[in-house]
Write a protein that holds these residues in place. Structure first.
Motif: not given
Length: 116
Positions: A22, A25, A30-35
């Motif tokens: 988090r 992010r 970035l998105s959660l996945w990319n973070s």
């Protein structure tokens, strides 16, 4: 003369994975996945070069979530000390006089940030 940009380097992801993702992010957008992917690649640069104060604030957000982070000078790639102590006696390799290098001589304020 133009000042260098400072970027945040994620050095270790820490133990609090959910909070760390988090925080990444929040800092990067970035998105959660990319973070999560970025966090898993540590050590890695988390931000583009920006003002010293912005980079320090981003590093503070990450460290509050348990992520180990460092602020790096964009010209000399040296780590900027977080406590306001001088970096090292060697001059910056940037194009300005050593006494004006913000990486070598951070502002002397209680918070470590330059005054507004």
């Amino acid at each position: 003369m133009e000042e260098p940009g400072f970027r945040v380097l994620l050095t270790e992801p820490g133990d609090r994975k959910t909070e760390a993702v988090r925080a990444v992010r929040t800092v990067t957008g970035l998105s959660l996945w990319n973070s999560k992917l970025l966090l898993d690649r540590a050590p890695v640069a988390a931000t583009e070069p920006d003002w010293l104060e912005t980079a320090q604030d981003a590093a503070d957000v990450l460290e509050a979530a348990g992520v180990r982070a460092a602020v790096l000078c964009g010209w000399c790639d040296r780590t900027v000390p977080r406590e306001g102590a001088p970096l090292d006696p060697a001059p910056c390799t940037g194009p300005w006089p050593p006494r004006t290098c913000r990486a070598s001589h951070p502002p002397d304020t209680p918070t470590g940030h330059a005054p507004c």
